[in-house]
Design an enzyme around this catalytic site. Structure first.
Site, short mmCIF file in Angstrom:
data_model
loop_
_atom_site.label_atom_id
_atom_site.label_comp_id
_atom_site.label_asym_id
_atom_site.label_seq_id
_atom_site.Cartn_x
_atom_site.Cartn_y
_atom_site.Cartn_z
N SER A 173 8.61 -0.63 5.80
CA SER A 173 8.91 -0.10 4.12
C SER A 173 10.36 -0.05 3.80
CB SER A 173 8.35 1.33 4.16
OG SER A 173 8.59 1.98 2.94
N GLU A 174 10.86 -0.36 2.53
CA GLU A 174 11.88 -0.23 1.81
C GLU A 174 12.40 1.17 2.01
OE1 GLU A 174 9.11 -1.37 0.71
OE2 GLU A 174 9.20 -1.33 -1.64
N GLY A 221 -0.82 0.42 4.16
CA GLY A 221 -0.25 0.94 2.82
C GLY A 221 -1.26 1.06 1.63
N SER A 222 -0.74 1.09 0.46
CA SER A 222 -1.58 1.53 -0.51
C SER A 222 -2.75 0.71 -1.12
CB SER A 222 -0.97 1.66 -2.02
OG SER A 222 -0.24 0.57 -2.17
N GLU A 243 -5.06 -1.54 6.31
CA GLU A 243 -5.30 0.11 6.80
C GLU A 243 -4.71 0.59 5.28
OE1 GLU A 243 -6.95 1.80 8.71
OE2 GLU A 243 -6.81 0.68 10.58
N LEU A 244 -5.72 1.16 4.49
CA LEU A 244 -5.25 1.62 2.98
C LEU A 244 -5.39 3.14 2.80
CD1 LEU A 244 -6.95 -1.36 1.12
CD2 LEU A 244 -4.65 -1.24 2.59
N CYS A 277 -2.35 9.26 5.22
CA CYS A 277 -3.64 8.74 4.49
C CYS A 277 -4.80 9.47 4.81
CB CYS A 277 -3.81 7.42 5.37
SG CYS A 277 -3.58 7.52 6.86
P1 NAD Z 1 2.98 0.47 -0.15
O1 NAD Z 1 1.48 -0.14 -0.48
O2 NAD Z 1 3.65 1.00 -1.58
O3 NAD Z 1 3.89 -0.22 0.49
C1 NAD Z 1 3.48 -0.68 1.81
C2 NAD Z 1 4.24 -1.81 2.26
O4 NAD Z 1 4.02 -2.90 1.85
C3 NAD Z 1 5.72 -1.76 2.26
O5 NAD Z 1 6.37 -2.11 3.43
C4 NAD Z 1 5.80 -2.67 1.12
O6 NAD Z 1 7.38 -3.07 0.86
C5 NAD Z 1 4.98 -3.85 1.30
N1 NAD Z 1 4.85 -4.46 -0.09
C6 NAD Z 1 4.67 -4.00 -1.25
N2 NAD Z 1 4.20 -5.03 -1.94
C7 NAD Z 1 3.78 -6.10 -1.27
C8 NAD Z 1 3.46 -7.39 -1.49
N3 NAD Z 1 3.04 -7.68 -2.79
N4 NAD Z 1 3.21 -8.23 -0.48
C9 NAD Z 1 3.40 -7.94 0.77
N5 NAD Z 1 3.78 -6.62 1.04
C10 NAD Z 1 4.08 -5.84 -0.20
O7 NAD Z 1 2.34 1.98 0.54
P2 NAD Z 1 3.66 2.93 0.96
O8 NAD Z 1 3.88 4.01 -0.30
O9 NAD Z 1 4.44 2.63 1.79
O10 NAD Z 1 2.48 4.03 1.91
C11 NAD Z 1 1.64 4.82 1.31
C12 NAD Z 1 0.25 4.26 1.11
O11 NAD Z 1 -0.24 4.02 2.49
C13 NAD Z 1 -0.66 5.23 0.91
O12 NAD Z 1 -1.66 4.88 -0.21
C14 NAD Z 1 -1.48 5.79 2.25
O13 NAD Z 1 -2.79 6.51 2.14
C15 NAD Z 1 -1.41 4.56 2.85
N6 NAD Z 1 -1.49 4.72 4.39
C16 NAD Z 1 -2.68 4.42 4.95
C17 NAD Z 1 -2.83 4.53 6.51
C18 NAD Z 1 -4.03 4.27 7.24
O14 NAD Z 1 -3.93 4.19 8.31
N7 NAD Z 1 -5.02 3.82 6.41
C19 NAD Z 1 -1.48 5.06 7.11
C20 NAD Z 1 -0.53 5.43 6.38
C21 NAD Z 1 -0.44 5.15 5.05
#
Ligand code: NAD
Length: 516
Positions: A173-174, A221-222, A243-244, A277
């Protein structure tokens, strides 16, 4: 440049802000987008030699990384405080101790997990053939990770991926580039050069990793980003593990151990500043204990110490979202039990409990990802279960009761990938268990042998010992083949596989087959 990505006199960099103070504390260089393809190529080349190494040698290198990781524990904890505002106690347990277990488990299990599975071939239908399913590394794994567990989440993929013989290109992540640089430094001391590549940058760099020819993608991520990643992978036929988000529910029954439930639910709601999450984001409490539960919870939450027990939010945007959820709930008639303010420092928001919430409020429907615990009472258990399931997410859920059998029965009826009785959320740290859930939680699997199966390609190998010149199913198709097929079925229905001499008879038959 937008957000954290800046263009300075020496090139692109990520500006690292301490969420406890909102001040810039470091800058991390970012390579040009066009170089991502080279990184994938370098990883591929290093990976080819790595997968040829015997498993024992790969284990030795990963074991060295394990030791380096443990030695770096204090550095990791200090960095997590600065980068994510993580309290030290939380950083030690979730990011160091839990990862010690992770390394240990995979190192102790990997020989058994990667073993080839022999094919149990019928000697009648397939005489003198032997076969196996072997598990080959998929190649280069593209790993895209979030900021909220910036060590544990990538390691849950990197450790098994490496042991299975893969290379990894990791886009952290950034918001947490420095922990990634620290892990990379540890890896450089233990692993072959280039085997794990770190690509710093924002989402565009994540997208570039997917486009640059990796063989599988692991994304955490999200939901919004996960959807974009999934579509991009689909266009390229790339296997993709997602894993969202989550909107976990806890159901507290009338017979719950109230003190334990209050302690456990306060932890699961407010650990990581609620930015987990699997944080409890909805709590349903039986009406008979609702007043006493709220009183005890209020007393507990008010004793939580800012920055010592509960850290700040990661960005001002996340803080604003949490404030919106609180304001909308209060305007809709919810009761503020405690918290509610955002006094700072940095992007700190008080741990906040809201009672008498309605299921239609945004904080009951959307992931808040902040220190908010909305609570609602119930009389009818079926209604509580229905409300708990009323979410597109399905990560984890918990039931709190002294009746353990009933707790398990209710839990198994809930739509969630992980179910706990009298506990919540810690299961993400169990390498033996599965993590992940269906629906908008993404359907991916982290941890356990089931995660490994996304990092390997099963390959079937069959060797024929040249026992006969001709197989019965080869050309020509004729009456004799039909008679033989019928006969084989009859024999096998009668346990014919054990009949003495049948195999020889069949070999003789197929040897003369073409002449029939
Ligand atoms: P995010 O989706 O904003 O970013 C996650 C990653 O995706 C970052 O590295 C980001 O730079 C990258 N990214 C962004 N846009 C992209 C694209 N178009 N293509 C490829 N990569 C891209 O999420 P976040 O804010 O870092 O994390 C929080 C989210 O993660 C919450 O929704 C949380 O529930 C979820 N999360 C889920 C789990 C799980 O195990 N289910 C664990 C931790 C966090």
């Amino acid at each position: 440049m937008a957000g954290l990505l800046c263009d300075g006199p020496t090139g692109l960099y990520l500006s690292c802000l301490d969420p406890r103070t909102a001040a810039e504390v470091a800058q991390v260089p970012v390579q040009a987008l066009e170089l991502v393809g080279d990184r994938v190529q370098q990883a591929r080349e290093a990976g080819l030699a790595w997968r040829e190494r015997p498993l024992a040698a790969r284990k030795q290198a990963v074991a060295a990384l394990h030791q380096a990781f443990l030695e770096a524990g204090p550095r990791i904890v200090a960095l997590l405080a600065e980068e994510c505002g993580r309290p030290a106690g939380e950083a030690w347990t979730s990011e160091v101790v839990a990862n010690h277990d992770l390394f240990q488990w995979w190192l102790s299990q990997i020989d058994d997990l990667l073993i080839s599975l022999p094919l149990d071939l019928s000697p009648i239908n397939y005489p003198r053939k032997t076969g196996r399913v072997q598990l080959d590394a998929v190649g280069v794994i593209g790993l895209i990770s979030p900021w909220n567990l910036p060590v544990a989440i990538p390691l849950r993929a990197i450790v098994p991926a490496l042991l299975a013989g893969n290379a990894v290109v990791w886009k952290p992540s950034e918001h947490s580039p420095r922990t990634a640089e620290l892990l990379l430094e540890l890896m450089r001391g233990c692993l072959p050069e280039g085997l794990v590549q770190v690509v710093q940058g924002d989402g565009r760099w994540g997208q570039a990793v997917i486009d640059a020819g990796v063989d599988a993608v692991f994304f955490t991520g999200s939901v919004r980003t996960g959807r974009a990643v999934n579509l991009r992978c689909a266009e390229r036929f790339l296997p993709c593990s997602l894993e969202l988000g989550g909107k976990d529910a806890a159901i507290v029954l009338a017979d719950a151990d109230l003190d334990r439930a209050v302690e456990g639910i306060a932890w699961a709601a407010f650990a990581f500043g609620g930015q987990n999450c699997a944080a409890i984001e909805r709590c349903f409490v039986h009406a008979s204990i609702y007043p006493s539960f709220l009183a005890k919870l209020k007393a507990r939450v008010e004793r939580l110490r800012p920055l010592r027990d509960v850290g700040p939010l990661i960005t001002p945007a996340q803080l604003a979202l949490v404030q919106e959820h609180v304001a909308e709930a209060l305007a809709g008639g919810a009761t503020l039990v405690c918290g509610g303010g955002a006094p700072g420092p940095g992007w700190f928001h008080e741990p906040t409990v809201l009672a008498d919430v309605s299921p239609t409020m945004r904080l009951m429907r959307e992931e808040s990802f902040g220190p908010l615990l909305p609570i609602r009472s119930f009389d009818d258990l079926d209604e509580a279960i229905r409300l708990a399931d009323e979410t597109p997410y399905a990560l984890t859920a918990s039931v709190w009761t002294r009746d353990l059998d009933l707790g398990e029965t209710i839990g198994l009826g809930l739509r969630a990938g992980v179910v706990t009785v009298n506990n919540h959320a810690f299961t993400g740290a169990l390498p033996q268990g599965t993590w992940g859930g269906p629906g908008e939680t993404g359907g991916g699997v982290t941890n356990s042998r089931f995660a490994l199966y996304h990092m390997v390609r099963p390959r079937t190998v069959v060797v024929d010992a040249l026992s006969q010149p001709h197989e019965m199913w080869w050309f020509p198709y004729n009456e004799a083949l039909e008679r033989l097929s019928r006969g084989l079925i009859e024999l096998q229905r009668e346990g014919g596989a054990k009949l003495p001499g049948l195999r020889g008879a069949l070999s003789g038959f197929t040897a003369r087959w073409k002449d029939l």
